[in-house]
Design a protein around this motif. Sequence first.
Motif, short mmCIF file in Angstrom:
data_model
loop_
_atom_site.label_atom_id
_atom_site.label_comp_id
_atom_site.label_asym_id
_atom_site.label_seq_id
_atom_site.Cartn_x
_atom_site.Cartn_y
_atom_site.Cartn_z
N SER A 1 7.33 -8.61 -26.93
CA SER A 1 7.65 -10.06 -26.18
C SER A 1 7.46 -9.91 -24.64
O SER A 1 8.08 -9.19 -23.92
CB SER A 1 9.04 -10.26 -26.67
OG SER A 1 8.93 -10.57 -27.92
N PHE B 1 5.28 -6.61 -18.72
CA PHE B 1 6.67 -6.32 -19.28
C PHE B 1 7.24 -6.85 -20.42
O PHE B 1 7.09 -8.16 -20.32
CB PHE B 1 7.62 -5.46 -18.30
CG PHE B 1 7.94 -6.67 -17.17
CD1 PHE B 1 8.97 -7.33 -17.57
CD2 PHE B 1 7.10 -6.78 -16.12
CE1 PHE B 1 9.14 -8.54 -17.01
CE2 PHE B 1 7.39 -7.99 -15.31
CZ PHE B 1 8.38 -8.97 -15.68
N ASN B 2 8.00 -6.06 -21.25
CA ASN B 2 8.94 -6.95 -22.14
C ASN B 2 9.89 -7.78 -21.48
O ASN B 2 10.71 -7.47 -20.54
CB ASN B 2 9.55 -6.05 -23.03
CG ASN B 2 8.55 -5.40 -24.10
OD1 ASN B 2 7.51 -5.27 -23.70
ND2 ASN B 2 8.82 -4.90 -25.18
N SER B 3 10.14 -8.89 -21.90
CA SER B 3 11.15 -9.72 -21.47
C SER B 3 11.51 -11.00 -22.37
O SER B 3 10.79 -11.54 -22.88
CB SER B 3 10.72 -10.41 -19.96
OG SER B 3 11.45 -11.06 -19.50
#
Lengths: 188, 893, 101, 421
Positions: free
Chosen positions: D261, D306-308
């Motif tokens: 995500s 990046f995922n966040s």
Amino acid sequence: MITKESPLKGMNIGIVATVTIRELPGLHTIDLRVAPGTAAQVVVAEVLGIDLPEKPGRTRMKTVSGGGEAHALCLAPDWWLIVGFGEAEEKLAPLLLTNDYHFSIVDVSGQRTTIELEGPKVREVLAHLWEQDLREKSFPVGSVSQGLMVKAPVIVWHIAPFRYRVMVRSSFALHLWKALTDAVEEWM
Amino acid sequence: MSEVSFIFDDKLYKGQKGEPMAAALLRSGLLSITNSTYHGRPRGVAGLGVEEPNALVQMVSGTKESMLPATVIEVADGLAAHSLTGIGALPEAPDEARYDKTNHYVDTLVIGAGLAGLKAAEEYLCAGREVLLIDDQPVPGGHLRHLGLELPAALRDVLAHGNLTYLCRCTAVGLYDQNYVVAIERRSDHLGNSAPANRSRIRVWHIRADKIVLAPGGFQRPLIFANNDRPGIMLSHAAATYVAVHGVRIFSRAVVATVDNQGYRDALRLRHAGVQVQGIYDARSGAGGSSVDAARAAGIPARFRATVLDTAANAEGTLHSLTIQDLDTNETFQIGADLLAVSGGWTPIVDLATHIGIKPVWSEEHAAFLVNHSTDQLRTAGMLAGDFGGDDDPSVFFGPALDPEQSRYAYIDLQRDATLHDLRRGVGAGLTNIEHIKRYTTIGTAHDQGKTSGMLTIGALCQLNGNVSPADVGTLSFRPPYVPVPFAALAGRERGELSDPVRITVLHPWHVEAGAVFEDVGQWKRPWYFPKPGESMEDAVRRECTAARQGVAVMDASTLGKIDIQGPDAAVFLDRIYTNIFSTLPEGQCRYGMMCKADGIAFDDGVTTRLDKNHFFMTTTTGGAAGVLAWLEEWLQTEWPDLKVYCTSVTEHISTIALVGPKSRQLLRELITDIDLSKDAFPFMHSRKATIDGIPVRIARISFSGELAFEINVEWGYARPIWERLWALGRPYDLTAYGTETMHVLRAEKGYIIIGQDTDGTQTPYDLNMSWIVSKKKEFIGKRSFQLPYLKTTGRQQLVGLLPENHDEVIPEGAYITVLNAQPDKQGKTSHIGFVTSSYYSPALGRAFALTLVADGLNRMGEVVAVPIGKKMIHATICDAVFIDKENIRRYS
Amino acid sequence: MLYIPCPHCGLRNETEFHYGAEAGVSYPDPKVMTDTEWAKYLHIRANPKGWLAERWVHFAGCGRWFNLWRNTITHEIGPVWLPFTIQPKATDKIGEEDPKA
Amino acid sequence: MTNTNDTLPSGTIGRRQAAALPEQPPNLWKPVKPKKAYDTVIVGGGGHGLATAYYLAKNHGLTNIAVLEKGWLAGGNTARNTTIIRSNYLWDESAAIYEHSLKLWETLEEDLGYELFFSQRGVLTLAHSISDVRSKRRNFYANALNGIDSEWLTPEDVKKLVPIINISPDVRYPVLGATYQPRGGIAKHDWVAWGYAKAASDLGVDIIQGIEVTGFDIRNNKVQGVHTSQGTIATEKVGLVAAGHSSILANLAGFSIPIQSRPLQALVSPLLEQVLNTVVMSGAVHVYVSQAHKGELVMGAGADAFNSYAQRGGFHVIEHQLAAALELFPIFSRAQVLRTWGGIVDIAPDASPIICLTPVENLFINCGWGTGGFKATPGSGWVMAYTIATGTPHELNLPFTLDRFVTGHLIDEHGAAGVAH
């Protein structure tokens, strides 16, 4: 007779009241890779006669035959850029052949083009293009750092008060030169 | 202050240099500035700064920026603007202004140079910190300026402190993770036509601070009542400031409607400035405090539990009279007025704090949402933290109860012409969440992003939901930027040739002189072809190809990725990286290798040379250089730390010149005299050290064309002189320079693939008809994936050649291939068997040819297939992917 | 613009780094893998809400890979550690719940 | 249907009549409390979830359905995208499902009886290098075979269509050509969700906001109900349609999905006089722009690395995107960024969606739309409804299984799409 040609050939030195930008052509540099804290590192340092700073960002200087200055720039825990030390390779070559020590040396003199900036406003000019912290307490004289400048991979080296060297990958040299000369626009 | 003149809506106005355009326009009697966006109602200045909902203008002078509030434009000579109805225009004329950026690191960043901000700055300066103080006003002091007061001496000393940097006209527009702030400094608009040409108009500040103090102050709230949008109705603080500080003398009869003591303070200021204040109508049931007493002492009639219900306008649409309602008896009466100053309480500016997810908290005591926050990194101060100063006891009141008809003209968002009526419909439609209400009514979506309408919406929802607390309704979400920012400012210097790096080889200037046409390959500029005067691309490429096949041609291959690989485990390492074996490669020899990702998909290829036992020289594709080095490092660092290997990029240390063609050896013999270049002494896929005038070079018999060919590797700086010498010696051979197009034709004639052109990220080496390069003996990255069901199914697309029936017909690349007489199905879809990856005319073959990926292609040799191009149908025959010199006699010669 | 603590170079802007997803997923022995196990290695990486142990490489700086804890809701950055060293708990620094603990 | 006319009185000062949105209907969805049990529970009240519920009711006669939304209806990616609609995808499998979706779009306003400002103004996808041209042309030929309207435009054609675009060969990455899908366009995102919500609600679907799914009642590997912040709800079937939270829900149900995500940002300008009547996309320089009905420029940026789950991204992404936008559209120089925001996109390894059965019986999942979710809303809901109702995938979503990551049969839109807004 064949002589080297710089990627910045024909670029005039950019001088303004507050900052001077010039290329330092023909700087001899080699990449030295050796694991920190190993016998290899000790021996290599001995042979070179220059101690290798162990923290990335630090540099060491020594005067070499002929009074020139050689520098060891620590770029990573196991990676040093040896600047201005022509004999380094031949000094280390025999050691490499013994295969007793694991390290590598690679002449990278052509890999980067060195641009030097100097003047009272040099930090302001660099701050337009350089995202890292240039404050004296964070990046004092003798510091070196790798990063990106206008998307070009560079080594920034604070070599003396109000004097910085930017060593840029040679294919980006002209791009960076244009960006730097553009950045001084307001500091005329 | 000096008087300047400026133009607004084609009329000349006078103003004091640096004062807000809104003040100058008001002083000259311009009450009605524009008409509203949707309802077309007359509107005038209502606010004091960026919260202004009405007075939007488009600059006609300077950069012609649009959608700027007249309340923030500083007048200067030569300035010209015209009014807008809330819709901006993008001027065609190029934007000549300069925009730049800078990066700044500081101990403490203080946002807001009001009293709270200045006090915070002082505190940190005393603690020995360096402080950056930014403020969106032209002068420090915040409200002091609006009150026409000077800074106390102590705070002037703060501004003079050596460790403080103060930036005016600098607005923090975004607060981001790890104390990162983006601020916009407007640096030249206020100078009008005296702005220096080399001065950037807007500077974007990227600020990283150990500590941030938010002291942004607040906005005064309006009140909701019928026809609350007329020119002449203003926030009381704005009205009093325009009158008392900017000498606006156009109002004679004022009325103040308030729910806090600010209304009293502003009534007094109006009164002292000579405006008759007929009354203060205070919705509260009572209030104390010095300002209330002072107003009473000054004889200003004040009445509690009363407020404005409705207003009437004169012929010009500006305020004429008001209907006041007694909130206890609901009795109403009329009163004439040309100024209605409203004070609905204060709304602290919570925007920046909410950017990083901090939730504002409702304070009944302050009748406002506050962010009272204090950590090592971030601290709030002043109004935002609940310090409202003064003698206030505000109450929560947003307006009287209005009937449906009145609510149609009770405006909440003046920019969007959104009313209490619209809001009621939203609630009536079943919407409960404020975000839904916002989207249903468009409240808060306009230029001012709800700076004044946000709280009114919350207040109205409280009433409509049965007098719940604003705490239950919650706030709208605020997003960066705090104020609108021109695209150009955010683009900064990243324009034109600086928009992305142009990477060039050291031979680039020669290519330019030689008239090369370039193509972008990633960030590289590579010569595409070298047309002679009058030559078309086709002519040039045919000439270049012919030279390479029959004479001698040369190309600059310096963009190839080059990696020096050293160490006792280098060979083992390469065996794991490449699908084929390198440990068996003898010293001084070269081998073509292919790499797969763990999923078995080919991702890069190139020739690697073993310089000695523990020393390899790898070349990668031009586009893959960085990715491959990163790939090698990732495996060495994170999986195989035991391997003794070091990788060093030498892409720009070594320049590569490819000399190609039957006559290449002859020519090279004239350049290289210290080694034997003969076929037997220097076979194909071997590498030799040599010198040219004492300059060390490395020669390799590598061929990407299938011809007899040599690669000259030399230090970057020597490439140009050696290239020049080659040209001098090459004249008798009619040495020909060629570009990437010819390179592609030559390699395609031999069926050599280009990863990324003949692959699309779904091919294994098998699909590329290269099973020969997949070692069965050893493990390597990606091997396991070849066993996945789909990757080993038969009938997968395979690399094969294609020959069009019409020899001159170059099939378009990317075209799809079908079986003969394929028909569309009922949905109009025609199934295909593959597509064309590379397609050229081959001078050597005297015909067009192509490389393709075709389902089960290797079993379709000789099959005639169709390539539909629009209405046209090209027929072609599937064949082997090697078109020239299948026996490889030439490259071995 | 995250401010990422490179264990060798110190705090640097996010743009100097490349992301490497979940930390601690080591290359399995391909020879003993079922297709399903292999697919898991190829494609499945942790994607939690909250603390994530993840890999970054300082490509524009020292070029070294390292691991750190980062909270995917707040973007708060926790402890950093080198490959092949003991993975600390996210709680070592911040006192949040470590999903893996 | 394309709507461009205004329905409210307009301002007259200034250079342009102000286009206003028509009044919204007096009733949307019925506020209801959750019942103890439903035949089917849809987890996620975004566009896809609401569409799934609507088609379950309309196409399959299942009306004892609840849509459970953790926050406010359509407050996730539905409220945060750039509303671009197109179907000209490279791979046959993708083209099929997106084209199905586009066909549904073309009759959706009538179908739902709701104004959606669906405007088929055409979508341009620019090519900036020779290899870019090669892959875009391949896309164009692939679309032709798949019966999808697609044209190849020269830079001059592009200029005719979009007069404000800079096609000079001197810019850093000049426009060398473009694919054009005339049937592509935009719609008003919130209203799409509300239209589905209203229609589903009218058909008897319970739409419940502010209710969070905290777990699943799974017995003998069969789903029996969902645990929520308001108690357990029994149900025979569950559809997970919660972009941005798919991994979390899958983990709650005891299985893993190959999803990461990431933040994806977008921005909007203040109202501007119309200068752009076409949707322009450029994956190479990350520019995705259209000018909405009211006049604001809507632009999408690239996804963060990046995922966040923070629904915010890095500002540098916006800055680079605007620099690129100005190279293409010099006239944007003085346009302003009014508001930026971030969504959470679920990205699968092959940048293609996952719409299929799961290891848990009667539990179905729909996720992984990455940056392409909005345009797929009708088609996604349609096939998801079919899959839930019949217990088997429709041929359109048959290729988009979890199993493909085991067999290796990926549908790799990465190479083709870049960021496939």
